[in-house]
Scaffold this active site. Structure first.
Site, short mmCIF file in Angstrom:
data_model
loop_
_atom_site.label_atom_id
_atom_site.label_comp_id
_atom_site.label_asym_id
_atom_site.label_seq_id
_atom_site.Cartn_x
_atom_site.Cartn_y
_atom_site.Cartn_z
N ARG A 349 0.82 -1.17 0.00
CA ARG A 349 -0.08 0.22 0.04
C ARG A 349 0.96 1.37 -0.10
O ARG A 349 1.96 1.18 0.54
CB ARG A 349 -0.75 0.10 1.22
CG ARG A 349 -1.83 -0.89 1.32
CD ARG A 349 -3.18 -0.55 0.28
NE ARG A 349 -4.06 -1.62 0.44
CZ ARG A 349 -4.32 -2.48 -0.28
NH1 ARG A 349 -3.59 -2.86 -1.24
NH2 ARG A 349 -5.42 -3.24 -0.30
N GLU A 378 -3.83 7.64 -4.32
CA GLU A 378 -4.06 7.05 -5.64
C GLU A 378 -5.35 7.83 -6.16
O GLU A 378 -6.30 7.95 -5.29
CB GLU A 378 -4.13 5.63 -5.62
CG GLU A 378 -2.95 4.70 -5.45
CD GLU A 378 -3.11 3.20 -5.32
OE1 GLU A 378 -4.34 2.77 -5.49
OE2 GLU A 378 -2.12 2.81 -4.75
N HIS A 396 -1.34 0.58 -9.84
CA HIS A 396 -2.04 -0.30 -8.90
C HIS A 396 -2.47 -1.72 -9.58
O HIS A 396 -3.88 -1.82 -9.47
CB HIS A 396 -3.09 0.32 -7.99
CG HIS A 396 -3.35 -0.29 -6.63
ND1 HIS A 396 -3.82 0.17 -5.40
CD2 HIS A 396 -3.23 -1.85 -6.40
CE1 HIS A 396 -3.85 -0.65 -4.59
NE2 HIS A 396 -3.63 -2.03 -5.12
O1 LIG Z 1 -4.04 -4.21 -3.75
C1 LIG Z 1 -4.68 -5.03 -3.71
C2 LIG Z 1 -5.08 -6.03 -2.91
O2 LIG Z 1 -5.02 -5.75 -1.78
O3 LIG Z 1 -5.88 -7.08 -3.31
#
Ligand SMILES: O=CC(=O)O
Length: 432
Positions: A349, A378, A396
């Site tokens: 993250r 984001e 992402h």
């Molecule tokens: O970032 C994506 C997830 O946590 O699945």
């Protein structure tokens, strides 16, 4: 091919053939959403949907909206439902006679409960809330329809009795969300990280929480290694160099570095971290890790804090969960400890890394490079990074492949089925 008696308006005695050209799943969806449920929530306004409507209309001599400029679904939404419900039952019965007995059995179990049809159909599928922000749809959601009765609004009357919720992507599950759902006992996350779910409040209310389990792990690990190779070998930058026509003008491109032999520190040795480690060992790297606790089964050296891991690493790969404890776990001290040649890869993250500090370090050349799939705010990415060829930026995407969505679908169904039959959950959320 199956047969079905047509008992509604038009030609009461005629027998019509059921064409097998239509996909069973779509027909199911049609039956549930249009014929039985009597409403269309928008999911099936598509060519396939219209084809089904058309075919059903033709088979059963029903009225069709002749005005091609209007979507057929609109017309059907205003058409009285009972005949169609009957038709659905006849169809299921018909299928039961042939070698499709299994399908028909399932179909009976799928029949939706609508108070206006209560005497005609029965629905045993458990009720599940699909909780999602407008911009996030659950991949392959239609595959759940045969198993569960789905709805997607906290304001719906079903909210007071629903026991399970699917949380799509980063849709927040807050105290306020939970207050709408007094009977809730399970939150099925569709993501690996669950920082958007109030886990403390869920625990306090006795609500179990699951995540994507192993569904994404290999994909995310592949992506982490791809980012690392890209940063070290300058692949994306070299691509830009060729495309912009600089090769003939400037000749040689600056050398990149070999991956094999690097000391890689993995921050968070969960299922993603393990997959990353496996891959990097195969590349000839040495691996060490930090996580909340030492893993008895892990043979890699363990560092109880990230700073010490950074001192002993050329690369840090960040793949732990974001919690109050891990927020900005990669801070100024850690970046300093990693050093001028060090590389950071983040597939966890954005907020695991102090982004302002990272940008400073990169701009001032105090760190070797970065491969970033996630950001603090984001979809906004610090503009200073755009000009840096030692930084690889990605929107992402690490989890997202058709294969991972297939696997996710299975995990979601398995968790829900386990829950509704009082069996142990497949992927209860565990923090690394
Ligand atoms: O970032 C994506 C997830 O946590 O699945």
């Amino acid at each position: 091919m199956g047969k079905i008696s047509k008992k509604n308006r038009g030609n009461p005695s005629k027998e019509v053939q059921w064409s097998s050209v239509m996909d069973d799943a779509l027909v199911d969806a049609f039956l549930h959403k249009v014929i039985i449920g009597g409403r269309v929530n928008g999911t099936f306004i598509s060519k396939a949907y219209n084809d089904i409507v058309k075919e059903l209309v033709e088979k059963f001599n029903m009225e069709i909206n002749k005005d091609k400029s209007k979507p057929i679904a609109k017309k059907w939404m205003t058409t009285p439902m009972p005949n169609y419900s009957k038709m659905a039952q006849l169809w299921a019965k018909d299928r039961a006679k042939g070698d499709h007995a299994e399908i028909a059995k399932e179909k009976r179990a799928r029949t939706i409960h609508d108070p206006s049809m209560a005497t005609e159909v029965e629905d045993h599928r458990p009720l599940v809330l699909v909780h999602h922000l407008a911009s996030f749809k659950l991949p392959l959601q239609d595959r759940l329809i045969p198993h569960f009765r789905l709805f997607d609004s906290l304001a719906s009357p079903e909210a007071s009795s629903v026991r399970a919720l699917i949380c799509v992507g980063p849709t927040p599950v807050t105290v306020d969300t939970l207050d709408h759902l007094p009977s809730l006992r399970l939150v099925v996350g569709s993501s690996a990280g669950l920082d958007h779910v109030d886990l403390v409040e869920c625990r306090r209310r006795g609500i179990a929480v699951t995540n994507s389990g192993d569904a994404y792990s290999e994909n995310v690990a592949d992506y982490a290694v791809a980012l690392l190779l890209d940063v070290l070998r300058r692949l994306s930058a070299a691509d830009r160099f060729v495309r912009s026509g600089l090769w003939p003008q400037q000749g040689e491109y600056p050398l990149g570095c070999k991956l094999g032999g690097k000391r890689v520190g993995i921050v968070g040795l969960g299922s993603i971290g393990y997959e990353v480690a496996k891959r990097l060992v195969a590349f000839g790297c040495t691996v060490a890790y930090n996580s909340r606790n030492k893993k008895p089964s892990a043979l890699y050296p363990y560092y109880a804090n990230v700073h010490d891991l950074a001192v002993n690493s050329d690369v840090l790969i960040v793949c732990c969960a974001l919690t109050n404890e891990t927020h900005h776990i990669i801070n100024k001290d850690v970046l300093t400890a990693l050093g001028r040649e060090g590389v950071i890869i983040n597939v966890g993250r954005g907020a695991l890394v102090d982004e302002k500090e990272l940008v400073q370090f990169l701009v001032q050349g105090e760190i070797g490079g970065a491969g970033l799939d996630v950001f603090e705010n984001e979809p906004n990415v610090p503009k200073e990074l755009f000009a840096l060829d030692n930084v690889v930026l990605s929107p992402h995407l690490a989890v997202s492949t058709p294969e991972s969505f297939e696997a996710l679908n299975e995990v979601i169904i398995a968790n829900l089925k386990a829950f509704f039959s009082n069996k142990p959950l497949l992927s209860p959320f565990q923090q690394e």
